[in-house]
Design an enzyme around this catalytic site. Structure first.
Site, mmCIF file in Angstrom:
data_model
loop_
_atom_site.group_PDB
_atom_site.id
_atom_site.type_symbol
_atom_site.label_atom_id
_atom_site.label_comp_id
_atom_site.label_asym_id
_atom_site.label_seq_id
_atom_site.Cartn_x
_atom_site.Cartn_y
_atom_site.Cartn_z
ATOM 1 N N ASP A 1 0.847 -1.199 0.000
ATOM 2 C CA ASP A 1 0.000 0.000 0.000
ATOM 3 C C ASP A 1 0.886 1.253 0.000
ATOM 4 O O ASP A 1 0.584 2.243 -0.674
ATOM 5 C CB ASP A 1 -0.896 0.015 1.245
ATOM 6 C CG ASP A 1 -1.533 -1.339 1.455
ATOM 7 O OD1 ASP A 1 -2.714 -1.511 1.135
ATOM 8 O OD2 ASP A 1 -0.809 -2.251 1.918
ATOM 9 N N ARG B 1 2.153 1.698 -3.449
ATOM 10 C CA ARG B 1 1.101 2.237 -4.339
ATOM 11 C C ARG B 1 0.905 3.721 -4.064
ATOM 12 O O ARG B 1 0.755 4.527 -4.996
ATOM 13 C CB ARG B 1 -0.210 1.478 -4.095
ATOM 14 C CG ARG B 1 -0.184 0.070 -4.666
ATOM 15 C CD ARG B 1 -1.363 -0.775 -4.207
ATOM 16 N NE ARG B 1 -1.371 -2.068 -4.901
ATOM 17 C CZ ARG B 1 -1.936 -3.159 -4.430
ATOM 18 N NH1 ARG B 1 -2.554 -3.153 -3.259
ATOM 19 N NH2 ARG B 1 -1.900 -4.277 -5.123
ATOM 20 N N HIS C 1 -3.496 -3.761 6.404
ATOM 21 C CA HIS C 1 -3.406 -3.901 4.952
ATOM 22 C C HIS C 1 -4.830 -4.214 4.503
ATOM 23 O O HIS C 1 -5.246 -5.363 4.438
ATOM 24 C CB HIS C 1 -2.451 -5.041 4.582
ATOM 25 C CG HIS C 1 -2.528 -5.441 3.135
ATOM 26 N ND1 HIS C 1 -2.304 -4.576 2.100
ATOM 27 C CD2 HIS C 1 -2.830 -6.639 2.562
ATOM 28 C CE1 HIS C 1 -2.461 -5.218 0.955
ATOM 29 N NE2 HIS C 1 -2.777 -6.461 1.204
HETATM 30 P P1 NAD Z 1 -3.248 -18.894 -5.459
HETATM 31 O O1 NAD Z 1 -4.571 -19.556 -5.302
HETATM 32 O O2 NAD Z 1 -2.713 -18.606 -6.807
HETATM 33 O O3 NAD Z 1 -2.146 -19.757 -4.691
HETATM 34 C C1 NAD Z 1 -2.320 -20.258 -3.392
HETATM 35 C C2 NAD Z 1 -1.532 -21.566 -3.293
HETATM 36 O O4 NAD Z 1 -1.571 -22.003 -1.929
HETATM 37 C C3 NAD Z 1 -2.126 -22.689 -4.159
HETATM 38 O O5 NAD Z 1 -1.109 -23.181 -5.029
HETATM 39 C C4 NAD Z 1 -2.566 -23.732 -3.128
HETATM 40 O O6 NAD Z 1 -2.429 -25.065 -3.594
HETATM 41 C C5 NAD Z 1 -1.631 -23.434 -1.971
HETATM 42 N N1 NAD Z 1 -2.088 -23.945 -0.669
HETATM 43 C C6 NAD Z 1 -3.321 -23.843 -0.141
HETATM 44 N N2 NAD Z 1 -3.342 -24.436 1.084
HETATM 45 C C7 NAD Z 1 -2.100 -24.899 1.317
HETATM 46 C C8 NAD Z 1 -1.492 -25.586 2.394
HETATM 47 N N3 NAD Z 1 -2.188 -25.929 3.492
HETATM 48 N N4 NAD Z 1 -0.187 -25.904 2.290
HETATM 49 C C9 NAD Z 1 0.513 -25.578 1.189
HETATM 50 N N5 NAD Z 1 -0.001 -24.909 0.121
HETATM 51 C C10 NAD Z 1 -1.290 -24.586 0.193
HETATM 52 O O7 NAD Z 1 -3.329 -17.549 -4.572
HETATM 53 P P2 NAD Z 1 -2.366 -16.274 -4.710
HETATM 54 O O8 NAD Z 1 -2.925 -15.331 -5.707
HETATM 55 O O9 NAD Z 1 -0.958 -16.749 -4.829
HETATM 56 O O10 NAD Z 1 -2.594 -15.599 -3.280
HETATM 57 C C11 NAD Z 1 -2.092 -16.227 -2.111
HETATM 58 C C12 NAD Z 1 -2.425 -15.370 -0.903
HETATM 59 O O11 NAD Z 1 -1.672 -14.147 -0.981
HETATM 60 C C13 NAD Z 1 -3.903 -14.958 -0.818
HETATM 61 O O12 NAD Z 1 -4.319 -15.039 0.526
HETATM 62 C C14 NAD Z 1 -3.885 -13.519 -1.293
HETATM 63 O O13 NAD Z 1 -4.975 -12.775 -0.764
HETATM 64 C C15 NAD Z 1 -2.560 -13.076 -0.710
HETATM 65 N N6 NAD Z 1 -2.006 -11.822 -1.257
HETATM 66 C C16 NAD Z 1 -1.415 -11.010 -0.375
HETATM 67 C C17 NAD Z 1 -0.899 -9.796 -0.787
HETATM 68 C C18 NAD Z 1 -0.250 -8.891 0.235
HETATM 69 O O14 NAD Z 1 0.043 -7.733 -0.038
HETATM 70 N N7 NAD Z 1 -0.016 -9.389 1.437
HETATM 71 C C19 NAD Z 1 -0.983 -9.421 -2.144
HETATM 72 C C20 NAD Z 1 -1.568 -10.305 -3.034
HETATM 73 C C21 NAD Z 1 -2.097 -11.510 -2.585
#
Ligand code: NAD
Length: 315
Positions: free
Chosen positions: A150, A153, A177
């Site tokens: 953030d 951005r 966030h």
């Molecule tokens: P995605 O669905 O592309 O990937 C998530 C992965 O986690 C999948 O490959 C899934 O198989 C795996 N997974 C689920 N449960 C699991 C477990 N118990 N053990 C191991 N692997 C497991 O999702 P993404 O787009 O990569 O987003 C991931 C997270 O990051 C989301 O919660 C999203 O909101 C968050 N995110 C955070 C920020 C930030 O600024 N903090 C920014 C973007 C996304």
């Protein structure tokens, strides 16, 4: 002398985890990258694809792995978990992803009680707090990516508006966030020149409406991107890189990351973002900004909202 190759373990090889791994490969920060995913073939495929980039950059070993591979890792980065689906509340997402934290964190800590843990999974402040409680690690070693994105951005949009390189703009988004995040206008400056003064001198004195839209666009950025392409991952990966670099190279960089608030502003027992000195120990110090009354009240509100979600989840 430390002879161990620097290993980074990434739990979750989805959009965020794989893009972060790619940034790590190009950045040459790690000797070894281990990808752990519930979907083993996904981790394997990503590791294969990433490995084929290595001949163009610095030698790095990339492989799929298990929680045993956390042993000896310098950092473990948690990106596992779902993003918000249309119509889903934040609390629904919190519940589902908190279950993942309850599942993976004990396994990480059992293999490696000495690593610095970095959480990116949303809602990141709630899950940073959950990771802290489940792991029982010292607060310095549990970092959430928090408002690093953030803040980036915000600085990007301010930079475009003021026609100044974002890196020369010192302005922070603190707190959650998410929807209750707080822009710290009172301390924003360009090269030490207070923002109000900069605006007055450089012809932006009447741009209050633009500044309001910059805050709004910062807050809504993820929603706007998700509407268009389903997920956000490049900028968060760059932010994770910056945090990992600060830790591995012991840089003492000030970053707006999420960690346990040490009683500042009457806030405690919650994780949220404040500018913090990040070094080899993880969170070396959290900085107490001289916020104005309005900003302090907004930060306390952010803390209250997050604390309530923590309690609802049983943390
Ligand atoms: P995605 O669905 O592309 O990937 C998530 C992965 O986690 C999948 O490959 C899934 O198989 C795996 N997974 C689920 N449960 C699991 C477990 N118990 N053990 C191991 N692997 C497991 O999702 P993404 O787009 O990569 O987003 C991931 C997270 O990051 C989301 O919660 C999203 O909101 C968050 N995110 C955070 C920020 C930030 O600024 N903090 C920014 C973007 C996304």
């Amino acid at each position: 002398m430390d002879t161990q190759p620097t290993r980074i373990v990434i739990v979750g090889a989805g959009h965020v985890g794989a893009t972060f791994a790619y940034s790590l490969v190009l950045g040459g920060l790690a000797a070894e990258i281990v990808l752990i995913d519930r979907d083993g073939s996904r981790a394997e495929g990503e590791a294969m694809d990433l490995s084929h980039a290595v001949p163009f950059v610095a030698p790095t070993r990339i492989r799929p792995g298990t929680f045993e591979d956390c042993r000896g890792a310098a950092m473990v980065v948690i990106t596992a978990g779902a993003g918000q689906r249309p119509g889903e509340t934040r609390l629904d997402l919190a519940g589902r992803n908190a279950a993942i934290i309850r599942d993976v964190v004990p396994r990480i800590v059992a293999a490696n009680p000495d690593a610095v843990l970095l959480v990116a999974t949303n809602p990141v402040d709630v899950l940073t707090y959950a990771t802290l409680r489940v792991s029982q690690l010292p607060a310095s070693r549990v970092i959430g990516s928090g408002t690093i994105l953030d803040t980036a951005r915000f600085r990007h949009l301010l930079g475009e508006h003021l026609r100044v390189d974002a890196r020369s703009i010192h302005a922070y988004i603190i707190g959650e966030h998410g929807d209750t995040e707080v822009p710290v206008w009172s301390l924003a400056n360009v090269a030490g020149m207070r923002l109000d003064e900069f605006r007055r001198v450089h012809g932006h004195a009447d741009d209050e409406a633009v500044l309001r839209s910059i805050v709004e666009d910062t807050r809504r950025a993820a929603y706007l991107i998700i509407e268009r392409k389903g997920a956000t991952y490049y900028a968060v990966a760059a932010g994770l890189m910056r945090i990992v670099e600060a830790v591995l190279r012991n840089q003492s960089t000030v970053l707006s990351v999420s960690s346990l608030v040490p009683g500042f502003y009457g806030i405690d027992d919650v994780c949220l973002s404040l500018p913090s000195v990040v070094s080899r120990v993880g969170i070396d110090r959290v900085l107490q900004l001289d916020l104005n009354e309005e900003e302090t009240a907004a930060l306390r509100h952010s803390a209250d909202v997050l604390r309530q979600v923590n309690r609802q989840l049983g943390f």
